[in-house]
Design an enzyme around this catalytic site. Structure first.
Site, PDB file in Angstrom:
ATOM      1  N   ALA A  88       0.860  -1.173   0.000  1.00  0.00           N
ATOM      2  CA  ALA A  88       0.000   0.000   0.000  1.00  0.00           C
ATOM      3  C   ALA A  88       0.901   1.229   0.000  1.00  0.00           C
ATOM      4  CB  ALA A  88      -0.877  -0.010   1.248  1.00  0.00           C
ATOM      5  N   GLY A 105       0.518  -4.965   0.990  1.00  0.00           N
ATOM      6  CA  GLY A 105      -0.673  -5.035   0.152  1.00  0.00           C
ATOM      7  C   GLY A 105      -0.398  -5.674  -1.206  1.00  0.00           C
ATOM      8  N   GLU A 141      -0.575  -9.288  -0.500  1.00  0.00           N
ATOM      9  CA  GLU A 141      -1.981  -9.606  -0.216  1.00  0.00           C
ATOM     10  C   GLU A 141      -2.795  -9.704  -1.504  1.00  0.00           C
ATOM     11  OE1 GLU A 141      -2.024  -6.357   2.752  1.00  0.00           O
ATOM     12  OE2 GLU A 141      -3.097  -7.797   4.005  1.00  0.00           O
ATOM     13  N   GLU A 190       4.529  -5.053   7.243  1.00  0.00           N
ATOM     14  CA  GLU A 190       3.680  -4.071   7.935  1.00  0.00           C
ATOM     15  C   GLU A 190       4.060  -3.903   9.404  1.00  0.00           C
ATOM     16  OE1 GLU A 190       2.575  -6.344   5.816  1.00  0.00           O
ATOM     17  OE2 GLU A 190       0.902  -5.574   4.612  1.00  0.00           O
TER      18      GLU A 190
HETATM   19  C1  3H9 Z   1       0.705  -2.079   3.495  1.00  0.00           C
HETATM   20  O1  3H9 Z   1       0.902  -2.626   2.448  1.00  0.00           O
HETATM   21  C2  3H9 Z   1      -0.578  -2.113   4.253  1.00  0.00           C
HETATM   22  C3  3H9 Z   1      -1.553  -3.153   3.778  1.00  0.00           C
HETATM   23  O2  3H9 Z   1      -1.357  -4.367   4.453  1.00  0.00           O
HETATM   24  C4  3H9 Z   1      -2.954  -2.743   4.142  1.00  0.00           C
HETATM   25  C5  3H9 Z   1      -3.680  -1.853   3.254  1.00  0.00           C
HETATM   26  C6  3H9 Z   1      -5.141  -1.644   3.641  1.00  0.00           C
HETATM   27  N1  3H9 Z   1       4.572   3.734   0.224  1.00  0.00           N
HETATM   28  O3  3H9 Z   1      13.169   2.229  -0.097  1.00  0.00           O
HETATM   29  P1  3H9 Z   1      13.487   2.915  -1.374  1.00  0.00           P
HETATM   30  C7  3H9 Z   1       9.178   5.265  -1.433  1.00  0.00           C
HETATM   31  S1  3H9 Z   1       1.931  -1.148   4.211  1.00  0.00           S
HETATM   32  C8  3H9 Z   1       4.975   4.953  -0.173  1.00  0.00           C
HETATM   33  O4  3H9 Z   1      14.518   3.967  -1.361  1.00  0.00           O
HETATM   34  P2  3H9 Z   1      14.692   0.549  -2.459  1.00  0.00           P
HETATM   35  C9  3H9 Z   1      10.381   5.637  -0.598  1.00  0.00           C
HETATM   36  O5  3H9 Z   1      10.026   6.538   0.415  1.00  0.00           O
HETATM   37  C10 3H9 Z   1       3.269  -1.155   3.061  1.00  0.00           C
HETATM   38  N2  3H9 Z   1       6.248   5.213  -0.578  1.00  0.00           N
HETATM   39  O6  3H9 Z   1      13.796   1.859  -2.531  1.00  0.00           O
HETATM   40  C11 3H9 Z   1      11.298   6.259  -1.651  1.00  0.00           C
HETATM   41  O7  3H9 Z   1      10.817   7.556  -1.913  1.00  0.00           O
HETATM   42  P3  3H9 Z   1      11.842   8.742  -2.238  1.00  0.00           P
HETATM   43  C12 3H9 Z   1       4.005  -2.424   3.072  1.00  0.00           C
HETATM   44  C13 3H9 Z   1       7.105   4.202  -0.551  1.00  0.00           C
HETATM   45  O8  3H9 Z   1      14.809   0.079  -3.856  1.00  0.00           O
HETATM   46  C14 3H9 Z   1      11.015   5.412  -2.887  1.00  0.00           C
HETATM   47  O9  3H9 Z   1       9.716   4.833  -2.679  1.00  0.00           O
HETATM   48  N3  3H9 Z   1       5.181  -2.313   2.265  1.00  0.00           N
HETATM   49  C15 3H9 Z   1       6.746   2.921  -0.136  1.00  0.00           C
HETATM   50  O10 3H9 Z   1      15.912   0.804  -1.643  1.00  0.00           O
HETATM   51  C16 3H9 Z   1      12.037   4.310  -3.103  1.00  0.00           C
HETATM   52  O11 3H9 Z   1      12.112   3.525  -1.908  1.00  0.00           O
HETATM   53  C17 3H9 Z   1       6.352  -1.904   2.755  1.00  0.00           C
HETATM   54  O12 3H9 Z   1       6.485  -1.659   3.934  1.00  0.00           O
HETATM   55  C18 3H9 Z   1       5.398   2.693   0.266  1.00  0.00           C
HETATM   56  N4  3H9 Z   1       4.957   1.472   0.627  1.00  0.00           N
HETATM   57  O13 3H9 Z   1      13.826  -0.505  -1.624  1.00  0.00           O
HETATM   58  C19 3H9 Z   1       7.483  -1.817   1.768  1.00  0.00           C
HETATM   59  N5  3H9 Z   1       7.832   2.106  -0.216  1.00  0.00           N
HETATM   60  O14 3H9 Z   1      12.520   8.356  -3.507  1.00  0.00           O
HETATM   61  C20 3H9 Z   1       8.337  -0.661   2.097  1.00  0.00           C
HETATM   62  C21 3H9 Z   1       8.834   2.876  -0.665  1.00  0.00           C
HETATM   63  O15 3H9 Z   1      10.952   9.924  -2.351  1.00  0.00           O
HETATM   64  N6  3H9 Z   1       9.363  -0.463   1.114  1.00  0.00           N
HETATM   65  N7  3H9 Z   1       8.410   4.139  -0.873  1.00  0.00           N
HETATM   66  O16 3H9 Z   1      12.787   8.812  -1.068  1.00  0.00           O
HETATM   67  C22 3H9 Z   1      10.573  -1.057   1.149  1.00  0.00           C
HETATM   68  O17 3H9 Z   1      10.847  -1.875   2.004  1.00  0.00           O
HETATM   69  C23 3H9 Z   1      11.569  -0.664   0.115  1.00  0.00           C
HETATM   70  O18 3H9 Z   1      11.124   0.523  -0.473  1.00  0.00           O
HETATM   71  C24 3H9 Z   1      11.819  -1.706  -1.020  1.00  0.00           C
HETATM   72  C25 3H9 Z   1      12.653  -1.065  -2.142  1.00  0.00           C
HETATM   73  C26 3H9 Z   1      12.553  -2.905  -0.429  1.00  0.00           C
HETATM   74  C27 3H9 Z   1      10.500  -2.183  -1.610  1.00  0.00           C
END
Ligand code: 3H9
Length: 700
Positions: free
Chosen positions: A63, A103, A106, A126
């Site tokens: 999400a 998400g 999911e 999450e």
């Molecule tokens: C969820 O899914 C809830 C659901 O269960 C329920 C729904 C009802 N959202 O980390 P990076 C941005 S909760 C918004 O540098 P990498 C990040 O801030 C979510 N923005 O890349 C950055 O922005 P900027 C569950 C996000 O290649 C840019 O994207 N998912 C999100 O080093 C690049 O990110 C997670 O918790 C997001 N979800 O690593 C996954 N994710 O360029 C969280 C990233 O402006 N994400 N951004 O600074 C990660 O763990 C890493 O981003 C990932 C890639 C490993 C995927």
């Protein structure tokens, strides 16, 4: 359809492509686009199956965290989309590459089948954001992989790779070659399957042992590991519903728990840290077109504990590095320690012997500066002595290539003065690693008055390559972290002279969520370090300033902390567990008497307030002076370098939760009682009077 989601047809297969770079998160428009694609496929009788795939490197990383604070009617309906996927009357095949997280996973769980590329990574992170999988993950994941594995994934947030996902039954097949083609071929092969579509919601939850037992064990583990965090426990409550309730009731329960968590201060704090960590490396005044230099060779000056750890960081990042020492013995001792560190990781099964060899082979010990000429970055990590450092930098000036970045690992000395020992101060900066340098994530990049943009971005890029969290700070005594830490430990020692004992103070702070209390930390770091710094400052210290000499007395008793087995605490042989020591209590009580201070009972609340408020007050001053670019940088420094609980958001964010007016009132109260060590920082006063927070200040 929307711009963020594409639709195409190949024979009788529809392909829905999520195209929301860089990570395909479920921002507004994405769930709607997927639903529209499903409806189109549903209503087109030529279509027999649907492939759902992500454009670029990832499936869907989750999400969009930014939407959690949106009004409900504006936020994207992720749950509705996931249900639409599961309710499709035509089989939906998730084609997973890169990250399928939160998400995103999911969504895949609700598909009829899942195929994945070999490099895919699937997980439910999450919990790290203080929430739980809220789009059916807590109900569908146990149905696919069993109760034990689902609990493990959901409570730790650790993703699994494609191989493990296949073993668990999370995916149906690992496919090689072009993922889109392979998924279409897989879909085509499934069209002729007879019988009703398999739906994840209809499966039973498998469990290795009786469910109640597995859940009880998970709660026990989470309670010890989570240390004050609520999300892991709520995750287990939600997963429990998958075995105790029908699917729809379980979904309802998940939703209630998700709402509770997403609105909690802990989740706000963890989401703040998530973005703060990613913002920290950005340097406001550096234009985007300044590119970092390529780093293909490094040099570390000094093979002591810090130098060795920094050399390991180079080697771990795949960069060959030479370590310079003055004599063979010191070099041998330093490199042997590096080897022992790697061996310990191998022994724990976290590194293969081959990888260890590769890394050791990247590290060369040398006794002269010849290697400096080829280095892109040189990091000096010798004893904290200005004259020695200046000598070294003067030599580096003569020996390094014209474009090399020259960094000092000093934690206390003036980087500008060190830079002035060279004819190229624009190439000089600080790279302040935290001990143990190969383990700690925090890296303060200290920007000197003349440091060039290019040197800065190169140091930041190197820090990222080393898998550190680089935070750019300015030059001042102690930079950001140690300058604040000094105020914190000083206040802790005032508490001792007023009536507290080390174990009481430490317990209050670990109950708050710190990894360790101030006195256990001091023992770990070694009490002689602070002693030396205080001695150096003695000559210039204002004699009227309050000063608690307890730590000095302890050092003068040859109690240097863990390394000598005694410090503020005692340590049994080979153990790191602090044991309260009556000898120290005696010393503290005698000290209070000597100072004419009548000891009193001090409440946990007072201890917590005084230590946290000192951090916040100094942090405000640091922010006002521009030593930190933004308050969230200070939070990152405290969480990753000083064990501040991430679920409290770091000191500055936490102050916002408490209310800056509350903090200011507390600071003023303590100023009345204790004098000018409590003078409120002007920025704190200003913001509190405006009813603002530190975050709002940086936006102004
Ligand atoms: C969820 O899914 C809830 C659901 O269960 C329920 C729904 C009802 N959202 O980390 P990076 C941005 S909760 C918004 O540098 P990498 C990040 O801030 C979510 N923005 O890349 C950055 O922005 P900027 C569950 C996000 O290649 C840019 O994207 N998912 C999100 O080093 C690049 O990110 C997670 O918790 C997001 N979800 O690593 C996954 N994710 O360029 C969280 C990233 O402006 N994400 N951004 O600074 C990660 O763990 C890493 O981003 C990932 C890639 C490993 C995927």
């Amino acid at each position: 359809m929307t711009d963020l989601v594409g639709y195409e047809q190949r024979d009788d297969i529809a392909i829905i492509t999520v195209d929301n770079p860089p990570l395909n998160v479920l921002s507004p428009g994405v769930p709607e686009g997927i639903v529209a694609g499903l409806q189109r496929a549903e209503s087109d009788e030529r279509i027999a199956a649907v492939v759902l795939i992500g454009a670029g490197r990832h499936f869907i990383a989750g999400a969009d965290i930014k939407t959690f604070t949106m009004p409900r009617e504006e936020s994207p309906d992720v749950r509705g989309m996931v249900n639409a996927v599961e309710n499709s009357t035509k089989p939906v095949i998730a084609a997973v590459q890169g990250a399928a997280l939160g998400g995103g996973l999911e969504t895949a769980l609700a598909c009829t089948f899942r195929v994945a590329a070999p490099g895919a990574s699937m997980g439910t992170p999450e919990v790290n954001l203080g929430i739980l999988p809220g789009a059916g993950g807590t109900q569908r994941l146990p149905r696919l992989v069993g109760l034990d594995a689902a609990l493990q994934m959901i409570t730790t947030g650790t993703p699994v790779d494609a191989q493990r996902a296949a073993e668990l039954g999370l995916i149906d097949e690992i496919v090689d070659g072009d993922l889109r083609d392979a998924a279409v071929a897989y879909a085509a092969a499934r069209i002729s399957d007879s019988g009703p579509l398999r739906r994840t919601r209809d499966l039973d939850v498998r469990s290795d042992a009786p469910a109640a037992q597995v859940l009880a064990k998970a709660r026990e583990t989470a309670a010890t590991r989570a240390r004050g965090r609520i999300a892991p426990l709520r995750c287990i409550d939600a997963v429990e519903a998958s075995v105790t309730m029908p699917f729809d009731d379980g979904m309802q329960r998940e939703r209630e728990l998700f709402t509770e968590l997403v609105e909690s201060d802990q989740s706000r704090a963890l989401r703040h840290i998530f973005f703060a960590e990613r913002t920290a490396a950005k340097i406001d005044d550096v234009p985007d077109d300044v590119r970092p230099a390529d780093i293909s060779r490094g040099v570390v000056i000094g093979a002591g504990t810090m130098g060795g750890g920094i050399a390991m960081n180079f080697a771990n990042a795949g960069i060959p590095v030479s370590v310079v020492e003055v004599d063979q013995d010191s070099l041998d001792t330093g490199l042997a320690k590096v080897e022992r560190n790697y061996q310990a990781t191998v022994d724990k099964g976290r590194l293969t012997p081959e990888k260890m060899r590769e890394r050791m082979d990247r590290i060369t010990g040398v006794l002269d500066y010849d290697a400096v000429g080829d280095a892109d970055v040189v990091i000096e990590a010798v004893f904290e002595d200005m004259d020695i450092k200046k000598d070294i930098f003067a030599t580096l000036d003569k020996t390094a290539g014209p474009d090399a970045v020259l960094a000092t690992n000093t934690s206390t000395l003036d980087v500008n003065e060190i830079a002035a020992a060279t004819s190229r101060p624009s190439s000089v900066l600080g790279m302040h690693f935290f001990s143990p340098a190969n383990v700690m994530k925090l890296l303060e990049i200290v920007r000197g008055e003349q440091t060039s943009h290019r040197a800065l971005v190169t140091a930041v890029a190197l820090g990222k390559k080393m898998r550190k969290i680089p935070v750019v700070v300015g030059v001042c005594d102690g930079f950001v972290g140690n300058r604040m830490f000094h105020k914190y430990t000083r206040e802790a020692s005032f508490l001792l002279e007023e009536g507290a004992l080390p174990e009481q103070v430490d317990k209050v702070m670990t109950d708050f969520g710190f990894a360790m209390g101030p006195f256990a930390v001091s023992d770990l770091a070694g009490l002689d370090i602070g002693y030396r710094i205080r001695r150096a400052q003695a000559a210039t210290r204002d004699p009227d300033e309050r000063y608690a000499a307890i730590a000095d007395r302890i050092v003068e008793m040859d109690r240097l902390g863990q390394k000598s087995g005694v410090g503020f605490y005692r340590y049994a042989d080979g153990s790191r567990t602090p044991i309260p020591d009556p000898e120290i209590e005696e010393l503290i009580v005698a000290h209070s008497a000597e100072q004419g201070i009548e000891r009193r009972d001090i409440s946990g609340e007072e201890i917590r307030e005084r230590l946290l408020y000192q951090l916040v007050n100094e942090g405000a001053q640091i922010l006002d002076e521009g030593i930190a670019q933004r308050s969230s940088d200070i939070d990152v420094i405290y969480v990753y370098g000083y064990g501040f609980p991430a679920h409290a958001g770091g000191p500055m964010f936490h102050a916002g939760l408490l209310g800056l007016d509350t903090v200011l009132a507390g600071v003023r109260r303590y100023q009345e009682r204790h004098g000018d060590t409590w003078a409120p920082a002007p920025l704190l006063t200003r913001l509190a009077e405006q009813g603002a927070t530190f975050e709002q200040y940086e936006r102004a």
